[in-house]
Design a protein around this motif. Sequence first.
Motif, PDB file in Angstrom:
ATOM      1  N   LEU A  26       2.573   7.848   0.720  1.00 47.28           N
ATOM      2  CA  LEU A  26       1.601   6.776   1.225  1.00 47.28           C
ATOM      3  C   LEU A  26       0.467   7.368   2.011  1.00 47.28           C
ATOM      4  CD1 LEU A  26       4.713   5.205   3.351  1.00 47.28           C
ATOM      5  CD2 LEU A  26       3.339   4.141   1.401  1.00 47.28           C
ATOM      6  N   LYS A  27      -0.610   6.501   2.086  1.00 46.51           N
ATOM      7  CA  LYS A  27      -1.761   6.798   2.630  1.00 46.51           C
ATOM      8  C   LYS A  27      -2.241   5.774   3.598  1.00 46.51           C
ATOM      9  CE  LYS A  27      -6.595   8.017   1.411  1.00 46.51           C
ATOM     10  NZ  LYS A  27      -7.711   8.307   0.281  1.00 46.51           N
ATOM     11  N   LYS A  28      -2.557   5.857   4.796  1.00 46.15           N
ATOM     12  CA  LYS A  28      -3.095   4.966   5.644  1.00 46.15           C
ATOM     13  C   LYS A  28      -4.327   4.394   5.526  1.00 46.15           C
ATOM     14  CE  LYS A  28      -2.463   4.053  10.737  1.00 46.15           C
ATOM     15  NZ  LYS A  28      -3.127   3.143  10.889  1.00 46.15           N
ATOM     16  N   SER A  29      -4.530   3.190   5.454  1.00 44.13           N
ATOM     17  CA  SER A  29      -5.793   2.238   5.745  1.00 44.13           C
ATOM     18  C   SER A  29      -5.641   1.021   6.342  1.00 44.13           C
ATOM     19  CB  SER A  29      -5.908   1.753   3.992  1.00 44.13           C
ATOM     20  OG  SER A  29      -7.279   1.147   3.941  1.00 44.13           O
ATOM     21  N   GLY A  30      -6.589   1.324   7.494  1.00 41.87           N
ATOM     22  CA  GLY A  30      -6.587   0.316   8.704  1.00 41.87           C
ATOM     23  C   GLY A  30      -5.217   0.355   9.104  1.00 41.87           C
ATOM     24  N   ALA A  31      -4.586  -1.080   9.411  1.00 41.37           N
ATOM     25  CA  ALA A  31      -3.320  -1.129  10.167  1.00 41.37           C
ATOM     26  C   ALA A  31      -2.021  -0.610   9.400  1.00 41.37           C
ATOM     27  CB  ALA A  31      -3.212  -2.571  10.830  1.00 41.37           C
ATOM     28  N   ASN A  32      -2.173  -0.627   7.860  1.00 39.49           N
ATOM     29  CA  ASN A  32      -1.145  -0.576   7.188  1.00 39.49           C
ATOM     30  C   ASN A  32      -1.083   0.787   6.253  1.00 39.49           C
ATOM     31  OD1 ASN A  32      -0.183  -3.085   7.823  1.00 39.49           O
ATOM     32  ND2 ASN A  32      -1.247  -4.147   6.436  1.00 39.49           N
ATOM     33  N   PRO A  38       6.012   1.133  -6.993  1.00 42.85           N
ATOM     34  CA  PRO A  38       6.986   1.585  -7.731  1.00 42.85           C
ATOM     35  C   PRO A  38       7.593   0.737  -8.733  1.00 42.85           C
ATOM     36  CG  PRO A  38       7.794   1.259  -5.634  1.00 42.85           C
ATOM     37  CD  PRO A  38       6.409   0.782  -5.634  1.00 42.85           C
ATOM     38  N   PHE A  39       7.383  -0.622  -8.545  1.00 43.56           N
ATOM     39  CA  PHE A  39       8.117  -1.579  -9.291  1.00 43.56           C
ATOM     40  C   PHE A  39       7.303  -2.106 -10.507  1.00 43.56           C
ATOM     41  CE2 PHE A  39      11.145  -1.304  -6.159  1.00 43.56           C
ATOM     42  CZ  PHE A  39      10.606  -1.336  -5.040  1.00 43.56           C
ATOM     43  N   HIS A  40       6.028  -1.625 -10.790  1.00 37.33           N
ATOM     44  CA  HIS A  40       5.121  -1.719 -11.997  1.00 37.33           C
ATOM     45  C   HIS A  40       4.179  -1.049 -12.095  1.00 37.33           C
ATOM     46  CE1 HIS A  40       2.041  -3.620  -9.174  1.00 37.33           C
ATOM     47  NE2 HIS A  40       1.230  -3.694 -10.350  1.00 37.33           N
ATOM     48  N   GLY A  41       3.551  -0.596 -13.194  1.00 40.81           N
ATOM     49  CA  GLY A  41       2.792   0.363 -13.370  1.00 40.81           C
ATOM     50  C   GLY A  41       1.292  -0.237 -12.870  1.00 40.81           C
ATOM     51  N   GLU A  42       0.649   0.797 -12.191  1.00 45.27           N
ATOM     52  CA  GLU A  42      -0.833   0.574 -11.463  1.00 45.27           C
ATOM     53  C   GLU A  42      -1.259   1.935 -11.456  1.00 45.27           C
ATOM     54  OE1 GLU A  42       0.278  -0.328  -7.078  1.00 45.27           O
ATOM     55  OE2 GLU A  42      -0.512  -1.927  -8.133  1.00 45.27           O
ATOM     56  N   LYS A  43      -2.624   1.915 -11.437  1.00 43.40           N
ATOM     57  CA  LYS A  43      -3.392   3.008 -10.989  1.00 43.40           C
ATOM     58  C   LYS A  43      -4.057   3.105  -9.703  1.00 43.40           C
ATOM     59  CE  LYS A  43      -4.674   4.007 -15.904  1.00 43.40           C
ATOM     60  NZ  LYS A  43      -5.612   4.266 -17.019  1.00 43.40           N
ATOM     61  N   THR A  44      -4.349   1.682  -9.246  1.00 41.87           N
ATOM     62  CA  THR A  44      -5.044   1.578  -8.002  1.00 41.87           C
ATOM     63  C   THR A  44      -3.974   1.164  -7.003  1.00 41.87           C
ATOM     64  OG1 THR A  44      -7.032   0.942  -8.976  1.00 41.87           O
ATOM     65  CG2 THR A  44      -6.713   0.294  -6.455  1.00 41.87           C
ATOM     66  N   PRO A  45      -3.537   1.849  -5.611  1.00 41.79           N
ATOM     67  CA  PRO A  45      -2.594   1.537  -4.878  1.00 41.79           C
ATOM     68  C   PRO A  45      -2.934   0.031  -4.425  1.00 41.79           C
ATOM     69  CG  PRO A  45      -3.411   3.670  -4.299  1.00 41.79           C
ATOM     70  CD  PRO A  45      -4.413   3.058  -5.494  1.00 41.79           C
ATOM     71  N   SER A  46      -1.830  -0.741  -4.567  1.00 44.14           N
ATOM     72  CA  SER A  46      -1.698  -2.246  -4.066  1.00 44.14           C
ATOM     73  C   SER A  46      -0.343  -2.514  -3.120  1.00 44.14           C
ATOM     74  CB  SER A  46      -1.881  -3.179  -4.949  1.00 44.14           C
ATOM     75  OG  SER A  46      -0.883  -3.137  -6.297  1.00 44.14           O
ATOM     76  N   PHE A  47       0.481  -1.497  -3.027  1.00 43.84           N
ATOM     77  CA  PHE A  47       1.788  -1.417  -2.224  1.00 43.84           C
ATOM     78  C   PHE A  47       1.501  -1.325  -0.954  1.00 43.84           C
ATOM     79  CE2 PHE A  47       6.316  -1.734  -2.603  1.00 43.84           C
ATOM     80  CZ  PHE A  47       6.854  -0.973  -1.720  1.00 43.84           C
ATOM     81  N   SER A  48       1.447  -2.630  -0.182  1.00 43.53           N
ATOM     82  CA  SER A  48       1.088  -2.398   1.170  1.00 43.53           C
ATOM     83  C   SER A  48       2.637  -2.196   2.250  1.00 43.53           C
ATOM     84  CB  SER A  48       0.110  -3.415   1.863  1.00 43.53           C
ATOM     85  OG  SER A  48       0.124  -3.555   3.062  1.00 43.53           O
ATOM     86  N   VAL A  49       2.486  -1.503   3.121  1.00 42.86           N
ATOM     87  CA  VAL A  49       3.691  -1.134   4.006  1.00 42.86           C
ATOM     88  C   VAL A  49       3.362  -1.362   5.471  1.00 42.86           C
ATOM     89  CG1 VAL A  49       5.582   0.241   5.073  1.00 42.86           C
ATOM     90  CG2 VAL A  49       4.813   0.368   2.595  1.00 42.86           C
ATOM     91  N   SER A  50       3.773  -2.458   6.251  1.00 46.67           N
ATOM     92  CA  SER A  50       3.299  -2.823   7.466  1.00 46.67           C
ATOM     93  C   SER A  50       4.222  -2.303   8.625  1.00 46.67           C
ATOM     94  CB  SER A  50       3.227  -4.485   7.668  1.00 46.67           C
ATOM     95  OG  SER A  50       2.988  -4.686   9.095  1.00 46.67           O
TER      96      SER A  50
END
Length: 607
Positions: A26-32, A38-50
């Motif tokens: 995980l990498k922090k960006s703003g508040a999230n 992990p559920f689909h292939g991607e190169k740019t992080p779009s999985f957000s954890v609040s």
Amino acid sequence: MIPRDFIDELLARVDLVDVVGKRLKLKKSGANYFACCPFHGEKTPSFSVSPARQFYHCFGCGAHGTAITFLMEYEGLGFVDAVEALAAEAGLKVPRAQGAISAAEAAQQKSERQLLLELHAKAADFYRRSLERSPKARAYLEQRGILPATAERFGLGYAPSEWQALAAIFPHYSEPLLEKAGLVIAQPDSGKRYDRFRDRLIFPIHDRQGKIIAFGGRSLDGGEPKYLNSPETPLFEKGRTLYGLALARDGIREAGFALVTEGYIDVIMLAQHGLTNAVAALGTATTAEHVRTLLALTDQIVFCFDGDAAGRRAAWRALENSLEALKDDSRLRFVFLPPEHDPDSFVRAHGADAFRALITDEAKPLTTYLFDELTRDEDLHTAEGRARLAHLAKPLIGQIRAPMLRLQLEKELASRTGIAAETLHEWIPPAETASPSSRPAARRPRLAARRAPLPLAALLLRLLITHPLLASRLSVGLLPLEDPEPEWRACAAIIDAIDVGTLDAHATPAVLVEHFRASEHEEVLARHAASLLEETLPWEDPEATLADILHTLRRRRLEREIEALIALSRQRKLTPEETVHLGELLREKNRLTSVGTSGAIPMPQPP
């Protein structure tokens, strides 16, 4: 059964960031915090954890949920196992029922779903053991080239030809749940019961977590129908289930695409040859829900059908049913095998490399396939042919909700017909709003403040998800529960739960969503909780927002009562009491209109 208050305590004790952080970088960006999904292939992080809401959401595939949901999806666990694992990480012990109880009492404590799952698991084990004892069924597998290891991996079995073979493992053969599970059939007149599957090769059908929820049976003696599926049950819906998906999840992620075929054997034989990303629809056309399920795992789907007329009809139905589920980053391709082959026979005859080459070289993108089919019998050198093409394409493009994809198809249609793209854009109606049950949990555009107000029901639901304490200021009687929008009923459920004390008025969104797990409100609550992480909130003052919603609800209720009385006056003369009441309603409406709202939110207008 795990007490609900323990689940609430568990979610309050664990930190979703820690749970996910142990498994993803995980990498922090703003508040999230963000990571590659992990559920689909991607190169740019779009999985957000609040951390504030204890909820995750992927802006790419739409995956969302709580710490429990994450463990279920990431590690393929069932609900109870996920709670056990999470409790172990938190150092908590899952409470169990106190004291010894009888088998009958234990059965009563189980949910119907769990009982049905147990029946299916027991039946599947019986069918597997029957396969070992059936030379006929084993000879059929050998004839089809299915290796024993493959049969074991897919849990294949055999249903004996006896009318009541399952009575050997179900002593209470008259148990109503056996019929509800679709394992036995009861004749309506005589009440006589018999096994649904007899003398058939059995294919267990799994849900996304790998639990057996139904069966498919292939006739071994030439009887009809050749393939027979379980009926729809509380566990099984054909339009939402894909054969082989539980086993194909890793293969889909590794390959970068999902391969959709037509049959059980196709999926099995492709997997035996190393193509582990194949799934199949179950005796029905590919549905929009099937496509949404796959697009949650990957952004690319390849439909592979037989090259005969039936295969081409199936491919066209798949295209039609896919359009409403597409996203701008979706890629659909269509490939047809030679008429004499299906995927099973092709891969056996030519091998896996030839099959991969066929997909790479011959698969058509959606746009190409769409326009190739629409222009197959049209002469675009004539005005009539171009007009016919526009006429045929209009309802198809109109189903697409993905704005950029829709625009590209409009431009392609413009180039083929000579009609200006701007004209087509105005002529083709916008896609209808998806019904709540079919609305895709995918990327949605951020709200433009003051320009695109949410429907009132959605606005109120999101307010209650983030500020459940405000539910105490609301009355269920004020909500228009006759309205088909499920958000109203979800709001009523939150108000009732807080009113009777089963839900803490200070619950986080994660706790609130888990509180309604397995209820009719689970999907709509999870969807809106996820959207709150993606979209800019349209309010700054929750109290003022609630006041505006209450004001609008009261005004709309007055308007409905006024309209009803006016309609009645057209049929007959109103009584003195009705006339007085109409006057009171009109005055109250004028008062509310003059007072107006606070302007804290852009209120949607009634249709």
